[in-house]
Design an enzyme around this catalytic site. Structure first.
Site, PDB file in Angstrom:
ATOM      1  N   TRP A 124       0.833  -1.172  -0.221  1.00 61.42           N
ATOM      2  CA  TRP A 124      -0.059   0.168  -0.225  1.00 61.42           C
ATOM      3  C   TRP A 124       0.736   0.909  -0.185  1.00 61.42           C
ATOM      4  O   TRP A 124       0.567   1.858  -0.852  1.00 61.42           O
ATOM      5  CB  TRP A 124      -0.684   0.110   1.777  1.00 61.42           C
ATOM      6  CG  TRP A 124      -1.716   1.207   1.395  1.00 61.42           C
ATOM      7  CD1 TRP A 124      -3.163   1.623   0.599  1.00 61.42           C
ATOM      8  CD2 TRP A 124      -1.155   2.122   2.337  1.00 61.42           C
ATOM      9  NE1 TRP A 124      -3.321   2.640   1.046  1.00 61.42           N
ATOM     10  CE2 TRP A 124      -2.246   3.643   2.107  1.00 61.42           C
ATOM     11  CE3 TRP A 124      -0.307   2.297   3.135  1.00 61.42           C
ATOM     12  CZ2 TRP A 124      -2.306   4.640   2.645  1.00 61.42           C
ATOM     13  CZ3 TRP A 124      -0.245   4.086   3.784  1.00 61.42           C
ATOM     14  CH2 TRP A 124      -1.617   5.171   3.276  1.00 61.42           C
ATOM     15  N   HIS A 125       2.146   1.427   0.741  1.00 63.23           N
ATOM     16  CA  HIS A 125       2.996   2.523   1.064  1.00 63.23           C
ATOM     17  C   HIS A 125       3.597   3.178  -0.233  1.00 63.23           C
ATOM     18  O   HIS A 125       3.716   3.814  -0.435  1.00 63.23           O
ATOM     19  CB  HIS A 125       4.083   2.145   2.187  1.00 63.23           C
ATOM     20  CG  HIS A 125       3.045   2.559   2.668  1.00 63.23           C
ATOM     21  ND1 HIS A 125       2.521   1.673   4.001  1.00 63.23           N
ATOM     22  CD2 HIS A 125       3.521   3.859   4.048  1.00 63.23           C
ATOM     23  CE1 HIS A 125       2.278   1.804   5.177  1.00 63.23           C
ATOM     24  NE2 HIS A 125       2.811   3.246   5.459  1.00 63.23           N
ATOM     25  N   GLY A 126       3.739   2.160  -1.170  1.00 62.16           N
ATOM     26  CA  GLY A 126       4.359   1.859  -2.687  1.00 62.16           C
ATOM     27  C   GLY A 126       4.488   0.903  -3.456  1.00 62.16           C
ATOM     28  O   GLY A 126       4.893  -0.347  -3.061  1.00 62.16           O
TER      29      GLY A 126
END
Lengths: 379, 495
Positions: free
Chosen positions: B325-327
């Site tokens: 989700w972060h990257g």
């Protein structure tokens, strides 16, 4: 509810009063004279012209400027005024590139009716096409724009806030040059003048890391045949056009004396013999600017590569920095036009400097540098 | 428009505040809310107006699906689970298209030795946040946990500018009653004062602390060719503090700005670096994301109800997805894997009945988090390896020359020398002083919930002169710092 309402008023009042007080104090103290000449003290100037030039331009009278790097910092404005019959001020910024100087130059041209600009064409600037010091460029630009309010930011750092809190008159705060003859001069710094007299004397002091690196590069360059610079003449010309020629064109009533600083012959020889790309760019830039000068009446190009003093390393403290005497010699030349390059003498000039550079012995000085490096410790 | 920019602080925020309450004062409640939505969309469009249709479409789509899922509405005769699945998949497809397409294509090309061209799509701002927030809304609607509200209220729930760009990720049920409450339609001076104070703290955290560490973290991770022992530790710790102060500073500013409008956003941080276990850390760090991952991934997967092995698998899955989700990158996956693994070990440790001294537990937890952030920050694997090898002393240890006379006996070790300690990252002795200062305020000082008794705000002593002066000085100092350098974006704007 009243308690909270009062809390909001007090908060808002504090955030209005605190900066107002701070900025009023800064305005009054103004050690760089950005806003006004000093109150209740004599005028003094910082040698850091990146910051100080704005104050000089804002508050002092002159009609001509010396604008270069350490190559021009030892040139006396008084001597230039006397020899060229104008009122010079020396705004040269140590280690500056053309991008930074364009800000100062445009600002000075806007604020004053400038007759003559003497400008050094430092090779590192067009080889590397630098666009200012990363950490300071944003603050620097603010000093040379039309917004007087953002000039305060130059003082918003620990150094100047400390000065402000004590209203210090220490030279670290207000500078130590008492006149505008050459506020950035270095010829009387012990660390510098003790290095004249030959390679051995270059090691008379504890060298800084970058100085050692630069000397090491000479030794490694001798042992290699690789091309060090990847930039091209085209990009260098674009850089010069953007930061110098465009200004020359916009200011037809101002005379621009652009000169190639007389680096030591060893430097030119290192390029010619070991980094031909650099030497070619250097020659191409000379050619380009001389051609430009034939189109632009207010542009004159000077170069000193034929002079014999370049051959003698005793005149230098490193590959580039020459004795103050040669700053005077250059002024004489600007007066007599003896080192002026034109289309007529260009070919002969290029041929002479090429021959001198190709025949100069680079190995003996490099061997000496290596010897002294091995016997020297980092500062 | 960044929260720390002059245009936000001196123009946008005051104008929106005064017009909003002016309209409410004229009893134009609908108009005031519509104005707030318009202002929020303007705020969003300030970066790039081309993504405005995207957020509007996403909002409209989710509103329709959500309302259809709501048990109170019987208009749509479609199987509810199918509708929910469709809604979630559509949201994930949107997020996946913009965020993960290139990552997928890069790996596809690598595995199949092909050369499918990358799309190089720019990531629409806030897409991860508004997508997750709306997925939560759909699930809540499916579970009949949402009440019926009109589109205007829904649009305000999604776009409310303080939380739009980087959270906190809020639930429909915790926001909608606040927007609807008549008590929130009048100026509340207590909320305004508290909002200003919390905003000032957040501004200071971002501009003064986070941006100071950003210089050294960037130099160490992105620019330095090699890092010695102290440089590598300074680099990793700088990022550890930069990230925390950047994101918690943003959240404080969001909470402060929302309070001006009488909206209480949920807290997102609770002194995470005081955590004494990895489980404790995730109860304190990015709390609204952890809540989302727990409620909408971990528990639906079975949580801890299906035996130990499934619990471990669920933990790993949840955290790997959290990493992604972060990257879109393998370093994020690995970061998620590390945290998942740490949680598995922590759970197994507890199940076996082991205990640990709390200081040692804190030390291990903090260092694990610090090391894991190296992977989170590194743009390439090589950057992470560079920093970690430096932290292990593999690139030598350099002490300052002034210490040589005391430590000259160390000269006999090959990898120890004396010279410039932080040559590659700059900063000199400032780094150590600022790291110590920051470490002290992080570990030993109260957080904003404790200072303000948030969200209850029952601490009258905080509105006395000395605190007012303190917060005002933080605010002024931050503004002065902002004036010196150009504004830097918040890290979480990239996610």
């Amino acid at each position: 509810m009243k308690q909270y309402k009062h809390a909001i008023y007090k908060f808002l009042l504090t955030i209005i009063i605190t900066p107002t007080l701070l900025f009023t104090l800064i305005f009054l103290y103004d050690p760089l004279q950005i806003f006004h000449k000093p109150f209740l003290r004599k005028s003094t100037f910082h040698s850091n012209m990146r910051e100080q030039a704005a104050g000089i331009i804002n508050n002092y009278k002159f009609d001509s400027i010396l604008l270069g790097t350490s190559m021009l910092q030892n040139t006396s404005a008084e001597e230039a005024s006397q020899k060229l019959n104008e009122n010079f001020v020396n705004l040269s910024i140590a280690g500056s590139d053309f991008y930074e100087r364009a800000y100062v130059l445009k600002y000075a041209l806007k604020k004053h009716n400038i007759k003559t600009v003497i400008y050094s064409l430092d090779a590192n600037a067009y080889f590397q096409q630098r666009t200012g010091q990363k950490t300071t460029i944003e603050t620097f630009k603010k000093l040379y724009d039309n917004n007087i309010f953002n000039n305060f930011t130059i003082y918003l750092n620990t150094k100047y806030i400390k000065c402000l809190l004590t209203l210090s008159t220490n030279s670290k705060c207000i500078g130590d040059a008492t006149n505008l003859n050459y506020p950035g001069k270095w010829f009387d710094n012990y660390r510098d003048y003790i290095r004249f007299g030959g390679i051995k004397n270059w090691f008379n002091i504890s060298l800084k890391e970058e100085e050692l690196n630069s000397l090491n590069t000479i030794v490694t360059t001798i042992n290699n045949n690789k091309t060090y610079t990847s930039n091209t003449t085209k990009s260098a010309i674009k850089y010069i056009n953007n930061n110098i020629i465009s200004i020359v064109k916009e200011n037809k009533n101002t005379k621009f004396i652009l000169f190639f600083p007389p680096y030591s012959r060893l430097q030119y020889a290192l390029w010619a013999q070991k980094d031909i790309n650099k030497f070619n760019i250097h020659k191409n830039i000379i050619t380009y600017l001389v051609e430009k000068s034939s189109d632009l009446n207010n542009l004159k190009i000077y170069a000193f590569g034929k002079e014999d003093f370049l051959d003698n390393l005793e005149n230098y403290i490193d590959l580039h920095h020459y004795h103050k005497n040669f700053n005077s010699l250059m002024l004489n030349s600007f007066k007599s036009q003896s080192a002026l390059l034109t289309k007529a003498n260009l070919e002969e000039y290029l041929s002479t400097i090429t021959n001198k550079s190709l025949t100069y012995d680079i190995y003996t000085p490099a061997k000496n540098i290596k010897y002294y490096l091995n016997n020297k410790k980092l500062n | 428009m960044l929260f720390n920019s002059y245009e936000f602080i001196f123009i946008f925020l005051p104008i929106i505040f005064f017009i909003y309450f002016f309209l409410l004062n004229k009893r134009l409640v609908g108009g005031a809310k519509a104005f707030l939505v318009f202002a929020s969309l303007f705020f969003y469009s300030w970066w790039n107006i081309s993504y405005l249709p995207l957020i509007l479409t996403s909002m409209l789509f989710n509103y329709v699906i959500g309302n259809s899922l709501n048990e109170n509405l019987k208009k749509v005769q479609i199987h509810k689970k199918s509708l929910l699945t469709f809604g979630i998949l559509a949201n994930l497809a949107l997020l996946g298209y913009f965020k993960y397409t290139d990552f997928f294509l890069e790996n596809f090309n690598l595995v199949f030795d092909s050369s499918v061209p990358l799309l190089h799509l720019a990531l629409p701002l806030a897409i991860s946040f508004f997508t997750f927030q709306q997925i939560a809304y759909l699930v809540d609607s499916y579970r009949a946990e949402t009440a019926e509200y009109d589109f205007l209220n829904y649009a305000l729930f999604v776009t409310f500018f303080p939380q739009l760009i980087a959270g906190p990720i809020v639930h429909h049920k915790e926001m909608m009653p606040q927007f609807a409450s008549k008590w929130n339609l009048v100026k509340n001076y207590k909320n305004i004062a508290t909002g200003l104070f919390i905003f000032s703290i957040g501004l200071f955290k971002k501009v003064v602390i986070a941006d100071t560490f950003a210089v050294w973290a960037t130099a160490g991770f992105d620019n330095a060719p090699i890092l010695n022992f102290f440089e590598a530790w300074a680099t990793s710790l700088s990022y550890t503090f930069q990230l925390y102060f950047d994101f918690s500073g943003y959240t404080d500013m969001a909470i402060g700005a929302a309070l001006l409008f009488n909206i209480k956003l949920p807290i997102n941080f609770n002194s995470p670096y005081k955590a004494t276990s990895i489980q404790d850390f995730w109860r304190r760090w990015h709390i609204t994301l952890s809540r989302f991952l727990k409620d909408y991934i971990y528990i639906p997967l079975g949580g801890n109800r299906k035996g130990e092995f499934r619990t471990y698998t669920n933990l790993m899955t949840t955290f790997i997805l959290g990493g992604i989700w972060h990257g879109a990158g393998w370093t994020f996956v690995f970061w998620g894997f590390m945290h998942g693994m740490a949680l598995v070990i922590h759970r197994a440790w507890n199940n076996l009945g082991f205990t640990m001294n709390k200081y040692l537990a804190w030390f291990i937890t903090f260092n694990f988090i610090n090391i894991a952030w190296v992977f989170f920050r590194a743009k390439e694997w090589s950057d992470a390896i560079k920093v970690l090898s430096g932290m292990l002393g593999l690139n030598g240890i350099i002490f300052t020359q002034k210490h040589e006379k005391f430590l000259s006996f160390l000269n006999s070790f090959d990898n120890i020398s004396f010279g410039i300690v932080t040559e590659h990252i700059g900063g000199g002795s400032d780094i150590l002083n600022i790291l110590i200062f920051t470490f002290i305020i992080t570990i030993f000082f109260k957080n904003i919930q404790e200072i303000f008794n948030f969200p209850y705000l029952k601490k009258p002593s905080i509105y006395t002169n000395k605190y007012i002066l303190f917060f005002a000085i933080l605010f002024v100092f931050s503004l002065i710092k902002s004036s010196i350098k150009t504004y830097t974006e918040f890290i979480y704007f990239n996610f």
